[in-house]
Design an enzyme around this catalytic site. Structure first.
Site, PDB file in Angstrom:
ATOM      1  N   GLU A 132      -4.062   4.343   6.836  1.00 54.20           N
ATOM      2  CA  GLU A 132      -3.374   3.866   5.799  1.00 54.20           C
ATOM      3  C   GLU A 132      -4.419   4.892   4.297  1.00 54.20           C
ATOM      4  O   GLU A 132      -3.513   5.166   3.420  1.00 54.20           O
ATOM      5  CB  GLU A 132      -4.996   3.033   4.214  1.00 54.20           C
ATOM      6  CG  GLU A 132      -4.182   2.035   3.057  1.00 54.20           C
ATOM      7  CD  GLU A 132      -4.733   1.368   2.978  1.00 54.20           C
ATOM      8  OE1 GLU A 132      -6.384   1.497   1.843  1.00 54.20           O
ATOM      9  OE2 GLU A 132      -4.694   0.343   2.386  1.00 54.20           O
ATOM     10  N   SER A 144     -10.152  -0.296   3.416  1.00 53.86           N
ATOM     11  CA  SER A 144      -9.400  -0.486   4.672  1.00 53.86           C
ATOM     12  C   SER A 144      -9.318   0.962   5.469  1.00 53.86           C
ATOM     13  O   SER A 144      -8.500   1.657   4.397  1.00 53.86           O
ATOM     14  CB  SER A 144      -8.038  -1.038   4.731  1.00 53.86           C
ATOM     15  OG  SER A 144      -8.786  -2.886   4.168  1.00 53.86           O
ATOM     16  N   ARG A 195       0.882  -1.134   0.447  1.00 58.42           N
ATOM     17  CA  ARG A 195      -0.232  -0.247  -0.340  1.00 58.42           C
ATOM     18  C   ARG A 195       0.760   1.706   0.144  1.00 58.42           C
ATOM     19  O   ARG A 195       0.311   2.080   0.387  1.00 58.42           O
ATOM     20  CB  ARG A 195      -0.620  -0.222   1.586  1.00 58.42           C
ATOM     21  CG  ARG A 195      -2.092  -1.332   1.211  1.00 58.42           C
ATOM     22  CD  ARG A 195      -2.523  -1.285   0.035  1.00 58.42           C
ATOM     23  NE  ARG A 195      -4.240  -2.031   0.079  1.00 58.42           N
ATOM     24  CZ  ARG A 195      -3.757  -3.514   0.333  1.00 58.42           C
ATOM     25  NH1 ARG A 195      -3.220  -3.694  -0.772  1.00 58.42           N
ATOM     26  NH2 ARG A 195      -5.464  -3.518   0.147  1.00 58.42           N
TER      27      ARG A 195
END
Ligand code: EPU
Length: 349
Positions: A342, A246, A172
């Protein structure tokens, strides 16, 4: 009719960004422009009214927390087009404009007979945003099939090519979230899809879904359909309830920390990493800390997947921040593990 594009046509003032972020947070941009070509972009950036102001590039807004009004120029990427640019003995090379919808692009590649991206079906957002956080799901990361991209450098005004190494992809993560943060507008991305295809079905949710459907050897489209079914069951649809996927990365801890945690918490899910460390499931930690389905004001952890923060209605960026801090503090107190957000936070507040 000939009509040269001028920035006056394209630049809008005081624009609501509610529909440009999937958490549906209220915020306004002092200036806003949707850009679908480089000449238009240049005209906008030369406009005297926006000189010296901060800039923010928005794709689908699905990984964005707007914590306040944006005092500068928001550039909404609307570069379009999808095409097969090349083919060799081993692979197809497929390019798409940064503003293309990611899921539509994935389905199109599958329908055209160019498999590879099926495990990334139904991920919200755009093609141009995909490399920024190296989107991933069900045993596959975008980086695996990424070939190159073309970006516009907002500092120099030049168009630059990036190959895979330049992008420094991680979990990510990429150059565009680190040293290159905020500097580039990704106009087009090219993927290299190998002709030799093998389904990635190792992820238990996906293999169970295929089994339930009685499919032993899935086609790429069947695998895509299975991924879609799993995602629909577990993850909230941003069209129905505001969310940014997420909200935390799965934390990676040392082998010693993992041993300590596993001894104290039987059932702790963990995934060994190449460097000997262990990745933990943030959703599990958050659920154990009592947050699954729980709310703090208008923001809560989704009842089917604790890793996702949802806006139950009327939330501001400050509410999202408050809930995320509360979750982090509880997880830290209970497990001694630090969660990292995130999405990207942006705003004046
Ligand atoms: N779990 C819980 N409770 C929860 C959620 C998860 O106990 O509320 C447990 C699960 O039972 C499982 C483990 O945690 O043992 C992992 O959960 P899951 O397989 O659902 O995946 P995840 O780690 O929560 C990651 C990605 C998702 C991606 C899925 C599937 C991150 C931060 N998230 O989630 O990506 O779809 O794997 O590959 O890596 C996103 O980045 O926005 C995203 C949705």
């Amino acid at each position: 009719m000939s009509h040269a594009t001028t920035s006056a046509d394209l630049l809008r003032q005081n624009v609501a960004l509610d529909s440009f972020n999937t958490l549906r947070l209220p915020a306004r941009a002092a200036w806003f422009a949707a850009v679908d070509n480089v000449d238009g972009l240049r005209a906008i950036l030369d406009d005297p009214r926006i000189q010296g102001l901060p800039r923010l590039v928005i794709g689908g807004g699905s990984n964005l927390v707007l914590t306040g009004d944006f005092p500068g120029l928001v550039l909404h990427v609307a570069f379009h087009g999808r095409t097969r640019v090349q083919e060799d003995a081993e692979a197809f090379y497929i390019r798409a404009g940064g503003g293309e919808n990611w899921h539509d692009f994935v389905r199109w590649t599958l329908e055209m007979g160019w498999p590879g991206l099926e495990n990334l079906s139904l991920i919200p957002g755009t093609v141009g945003a995909a490399p920024v956080q190296n989107i991933g799901a069900y045993g596959l990361e975008m980086a695996e099939y990424f070939y190159s991209l073309r970006a516009y450098d907002l500092e120099t005004g030049k168009t630059v090519g990036f190959d895979k190494r330049d992008c420094a992809f991680g979990y990510r993560d990429s150059f565009f979230k680190q040293a290159g943060k905020g500097r580039y507008l990704i106009a087009a991305v090219t993927f290299r899809l190998p002709k030799k295809w093998k389904p990635v079905t190792g992820y238990v949710d996906v293999s169970r879904e295929l089994e339930a459907q009685g499919i032993a050897a899935p086609t790429p489209l069947q695998l895509s359909d299975a991924v879609i079914a799993v995602r629909r069951r577990k993850l909230p649809d941003p069209a129905e309830i505001g969310n940014a996927g997420s909200f935390f990365k799965n934390p990676v801890v040392s082998a010693e920390d993992h041993a300590r945690l596993a001894a104290a918490h039987p059932g702790l899910p963990s995934y060994p990493q190449a460097d000997g460390r262990m990745k933990l499931a943030a959703g599990w930690l958050i659920e154990q800390a009592g947050w699954k389905g729980r709310r703090l004001g208008p923001v809560g952890c989704y009842e089917k997947q604790a890793l996702v923060l949802v806006n139950h209605g009327g939330a501001t960026g400050a509410d999202v921040l408050a809930a995320s801090v509360a979750v982090r503090l509880d997880v830290r107190a209970r497990f001694g593990v630090d969660l990292e957000a995130e999405p990207v936070f942006v705003g004046s507040a």
